[in-house]
Design a protein around this motif. Structure first.
Motif, PDB file in Angstrom:
ATOM      1  N   UNK A   8      -5.228  36.917   1.676  1.00 49.60           N
ATOM      2  CA  UNK A   8      -6.292  37.904   1.586  1.00 49.60           C
ATOM      3  C   UNK A   8      -7.445  37.222   0.866  1.00 49.60           C
ATOM      4  N   UNK A   9      -8.580  37.090   1.585  1.00 50.45           N
ATOM      5  CA  UNK A   9      -9.760  36.431   1.019  1.00 50.45           C
ATOM      6  C   UNK A   9     -10.771  37.483   0.566  1.00 50.45           C
ATOM      7  N   UNK A  10     -11.467  37.176  -0.527  1.00 47.24           N
ATOM      8  CA  UNK A  10     -12.486  38.074  -1.074  1.00 47.24           C
ATOM      9  C   UNK A  10     -13.806  37.316  -1.213  1.00 47.24           C
ATOM     10  N   UNK A  26     -36.401  38.895  12.693  1.00 46.95           N
ATOM     11  CA  UNK A  26     -36.355  40.345  12.804  1.00 46.95           C
ATOM     12  C   UNK A  26     -34.944  40.878  12.561  1.00 46.95           C
ATOM     13  N   UNK A  27     -34.245  40.256  11.621  1.00 46.09           N
ATOM     14  CA  UNK A  27     -32.891  40.646  11.212  1.00 46.09           C
ATOM     15  C   UNK A  27     -31.841  40.446  12.304  1.00 46.09           C
ATOM     16  N   UNK A  28     -32.148  39.648  13.302  1.00 48.28           N
ATOM     17  CA  UNK A  28     -31.160  39.361  14.362  1.00 48.28           C
ATOM     18  C   UNK A  28     -30.155  38.308  13.913  1.00 48.28           C
ATOM     19  N   UNK A  29     -30.596  37.396  13.043  1.00 55.53           N
ATOM     20  CA  UNK A  29     -29.739  36.315  12.577  1.00 55.53           C
ATOM     21  C   UNK A  29     -29.651  36.368  11.054  1.00 55.53           C
ATOM     22  N   UNK A  30     -28.445  36.202  10.532  1.00 56.17           N
ATOM     23  CA  UNK A  30     -28.242  36.141   9.089  1.00 56.17           C
ATOM     24  C   UNK A  30     -27.491  34.871   8.714  1.00 56.17           C
ATOM     25  N   UNK A  31     -27.960  34.190   7.677  1.00 58.45           N
ATOM     26  CA  UNK A  31     -27.310  32.975   7.173  1.00 58.45           C
ATOM     27  C   UNK A  31     -26.844  33.260   5.758  1.00 58.45           C
ATOM     28  N   UNK A  32     -25.558  33.024   5.484  1.00 53.81           N
ATOM     29  CA  UNK A  32     -25.001  33.422   4.193  1.00 53.81           C
ATOM     30  C   UNK A  32     -24.104  32.338   3.605  1.00 53.81           C
ATOM     31  N   UNK A  33     -23.991  32.349   2.282  1.00 54.05           N
ATOM     32  CA  UNK A  33     -23.063  31.468   1.589  1.00 54.05           C
ATOM     33  C   UNK A  33     -22.766  32.063   0.216  1.00 54.05           C
ATOM     34  N   UNK A  34     -21.662  31.611  -0.359  1.00 50.37           N
ATOM     35  CA  UNK A  34     -21.276  32.140  -1.664  1.00 50.37           C
ATOM     36  C   UNK A  34     -19.970  31.542  -2.131  1.00 50.37           C
ATOM     37  N   UNK A  35     -19.125  32.376  -2.723  1.00 49.88           N
ATOM     38  CA  UNK A  35     -17.835  31.939  -3.245  1.00 49.88           C
ATOM     39  C   UNK A  35     -16.761  32.927  -2.798  1.00 49.88           C
ATOM     40  N   UNK A  36     -15.598  32.379  -2.441  1.00 51.40           N
ATOM     41  CA  UNK A  36     -14.493  33.223  -2.009  1.00 51.40           C
ATOM     42  C   UNK A  36     -13.274  32.968  -2.882  1.00 51.40           C
ATOM     43  N   UNK A  37     -12.698  34.055  -3.370  1.00 51.82           N
ATOM     44  CA  UNK A  37     -11.431  34.004  -4.108  1.00 51.82           C
ATOM     45  C   UNK A  37     -10.333  34.454  -3.151  1.00 51.82           C
ATOM     46  N   UNK A  38      -9.311  33.610  -2.958  1.00 47.97           N
ATOM     47  CA  UNK A  38      -8.325  33.848  -1.914  1.00 47.97           C
ATOM     48  C   UNK A  38      -6.923  33.948  -2.515  1.00 47.97           C
ATOM     49  N   UNK A  39      -6.256  35.037  -2.201  1.00 48.33           N
ATOM     50  CA  UNK A  39      -4.938  35.315  -2.775  1.00 48.33           C
ATOM     51  C   UNK A  39      -3.860  35.095  -1.717  1.00 48.33           C
ATOM     52  N   UNK A  40      -2.883  34.275  -2.030  1.00 49.29           N
ATOM     53  CA  UNK A  40      -1.793  33.973  -1.113  1.00 49.29           C
ATOM     54  C   UNK A  40      -0.816  35.160  -1.036  1.00 49.29           C
ATOM     55  N   UNK A  41      -0.605  35.637   0.183  1.00 45.86           N
ATOM     56  CA  UNK A  41       0.365  36.709   0.399  1.00 45.86           C
ATOM     57  C   UNK A  41       1.762  36.162   0.661  1.00 45.86           C
ATOM     58  N   UNK A  42       1.825  35.041   1.369  1.00 45.73           N
ATOM     59  CA  UNK A  42       3.112  34.467   1.704  1.00 45.73           C
ATOM     60  C   UNK A  42       2.958  33.220   2.544  1.00 45.73           C
ATOM     61  N   UNK A  43       4.067  32.501   2.722  1.00 48.21           N
ATOM     62  CA  UNK A  43       4.056  31.275   3.501  1.00 48.21           C
ATOM     63  C   UNK A  43       5.445  31.036   4.067  1.00 48.21           C
TER      64      UNK A  43
END
Length: 539
Positions: free
Chosen positions: A447-449, A459-476
């Motif tokens: 589960x990624x956040x 005209x808001x047709x295209x969005x470019x984004x970046x940031x940080x993701x905290x990712x929690x392992x559910x299982x493997x």
């Protein structure tokens, strides 16, 4: 005249994020208190690129609000296009109430031989005499659409008109054109519907033959005059310049010859206020017995999320988005008239744009949300979405091969200030690598956040984004302590707006923390993945 541009909803439903950021609580909010909020929705719709003018009216709990923006005014008449079909349905149901026909009657009973001959030839069988009045209303006749379906020359009448070739046609010419196009299926085929203007051309002629009056006279005597609709009429004079000219993309489209030819399938002119009065009358028993409404609600998909009932349409997004069901009708001109049974709300209006008719549903959705909200105003604009897609992942410093996986997500975007917004997501992602070596064959469920800032362009047709993701392992597929419980990554995303309700998102996620723990002491494993998703948007 409805357009098959509205949207496709083939997405998996998951729990939606429905929270919105609002301010100024009020104990009892009246529609009049929301004037500025509702007007702002219309003002923001007009961008002079896609939409040049709008006019809408809403009725909720006895209160009526009307507004306009751009090059339209509140009392501005406009072409309602296929919303006309709701008027035709009302007249047919009125005739049913007077025992002048039934919905199960075969249409050959009311049409001459010229109209019926060769009307429906499907796979060598003539089904013409099997078509019922109900089939025409419900678009279950299987007849092709003389307007949108391609003719023998490989072009549709719609394409011909929009290329600048305005033209007249008669009922006979419309039906003859339909006869030259192959039917889609036999009448009453289970779970089959095909939207066809030919169905309502035939209904218009049936009305005229039963009453011995023109379709225009029937509209006037049975609907316009009883409801006191003084600015609503059937367009029949090419020199009539009262209706606002429609837009096709960024050009004014003047097709008076065509508009006089539609008749019962798309020729009425109205205003948002009078269209609102009509749609309320339709669903409250003022034009025919209210008990008939339930019988009309037998739904077949035509162009999702719109379904066809018997003379009416249903607009319904997945319940997960928290949007109410709307029943009524819409038109290619960007006009619509709908009833929201859950909130007992009526809405009617137009964005007066042929190329982007789904915009009217976006506006209607926003107006409904603002109307039924228990808060006065929304200071931070936002929207929610659900998404489904695929990942193509690899693990840095592992000798396996990239692995494809599933991605499901909830998405929330807050507009901070133009052109910057903030996005928050909850994503289920399958990651890992495949290999014949058990140690290198890794299957991961996360589960990624991701939290990102987004720059909206073009005209808001295209969005470019970046940031940080905290990712929690559910299982493997490994022992419990093989991998770190939490990892971090930097997401890069590009979103493209396909329609008002649908976006595509392409992203790359770069792992920045080591996921290895016990079994990989000398390796620095990092999750990297490329993903693509379709987002179903709730404005």
């Amino acid at each position: 005249m409805d357009k098959k541009k509205i949207i496709s909803t083939t997405m998996l439903a998951v729990v939606a994020i429905n929270s919105t950021v609002k301010a100024q609580q009020a104990g009892s909010i009246q529609l009049a208190d929301k004037t500025s909020v509702l007007q702002e929705i219309l003002d923001n719709t007009v961008d002079n690129k896609k939409v040049f003018g709008v006019s809408f009216s809403v009725k909720h709990k006895g209160e009526v609000w009307s507004g306009s923006a751009g090059d339209m005014e509140n009392e501005q008449p406009f072409f309602i296009a296929s919303t006309t079909k709701l008027f035709t349905t009302a007249i047919i149901l009125h005739l049913v109430s007077e025992n002048k026909l039934t919905l199960e009657d075969k249409i050959g009973r009311y049409l001459d031989d010229d109209a019926m001959q060769g009307l429906h030839l499907y796979k060598g069988i003539d089904y013409s005499n099997e078509i019922t009045v109900r089939n025409l209303l419900a678009h279950t006749s299987g007849l092709p659409d003389y307007f949108e379906d391609k003719g023998t020359n490989g072009k549709s009448l719609e394409e011909d008109l929009f290329s600048g070739n305005d033209q007249f046609w008669t009922f006979e010419q419309a039906i003859e054109r339909s006869k030259k196009i192959h039917p889609l299926f036999a009448p009453s085929t289970k779970n089959k519907a095909h939207y066809s203007d030919a169905n309502f051309q035939l209904l218009g002629r049936i009305i005229e033959n039963i009453t011995d009056k023109s379709y225009s006279e029937n509209c006037r005597e049975l609907i316009f005059e009883p409801l006191n609709l003084s600015k609503t009429y059937l367009y029949n004079d090419i020199n009539d310049i009262r209706p606002k000219a429609m837009y096709y993309k960024n050009n004014v489209l003047k097709i008076p010859k065509a508009m006089t030819s539609f008749g019962a399938d798309g020729g009425i002119v109205s205003t948002s206020q009078e269209l609102l009065m009509f749609v309320e009358a339709f669903f409250t028993g003022k034009l025919f017995p209210k008990s008939y409404i339930e019988e009309l609600q037998v739904w077949n998909p035509i162009f999702p999320p719109i379904k066809s009932g018997v003379g009416i349409h249903q607009f319904k997004l997945p319940a997960i988005l928290g949007m109410p069901e709307l029943i009524g009708h819409s038109g290619l001109s960007g006009a619509l008239a709908y009833y929201d049974p859950k909130n007992d709300l009526y809405i009617a209006g137009t964005v007066n744009q042929i190329s982007y008719p789904s915009t009217s549903f976006t506006v209607a959705t926003k107006l409904i949300q603002a109307t039924v909200s228990k808060r006065k105003e929304q200071k931070i604009k936002s929207f929610s979405a659900i998404g489904i897609g695929a990942t193509y992942s690899s693990i840095e410093d592992n000798a396996g091969k990239p692995k494809a996986g599933l991605s499901l997500g909830l998405y929330k975007e807050y507009n901070i200030f133009k052109p910057v917004s903030f996005t928050a997501e909850i994503l289920y992602n399958q990651k890992g690598e495949r290999s014949n070596d058990p140690l290198q064959n890794i299957r991961l469920h996360y589960i990624d956040f991701p939290l990102m800032l987004k720059l909206n362009l073009w005209n808001d047709k295209i969005g470019i984004a970046s940031g940080l993701s905290t990712n929690v392992l559910l299982g493997s597929n490994k022992a419990k302590n093989t991998f770190q419980r939490v990892e971090y990554s930097v997401p890069f995303a590009v979103n493209y707006v396909l329609t008002d309700f649908l976006q595509v998102s392409l992203r790359y996620n770069m792992g920045i923390s080591n996921i290895a723990k016990n079994d990989y002491p000398d390796q620095k494993l990092k999750n990297n993945w490329l993903g693509i998703s379709l987002l179903l948007v709730k404005p």
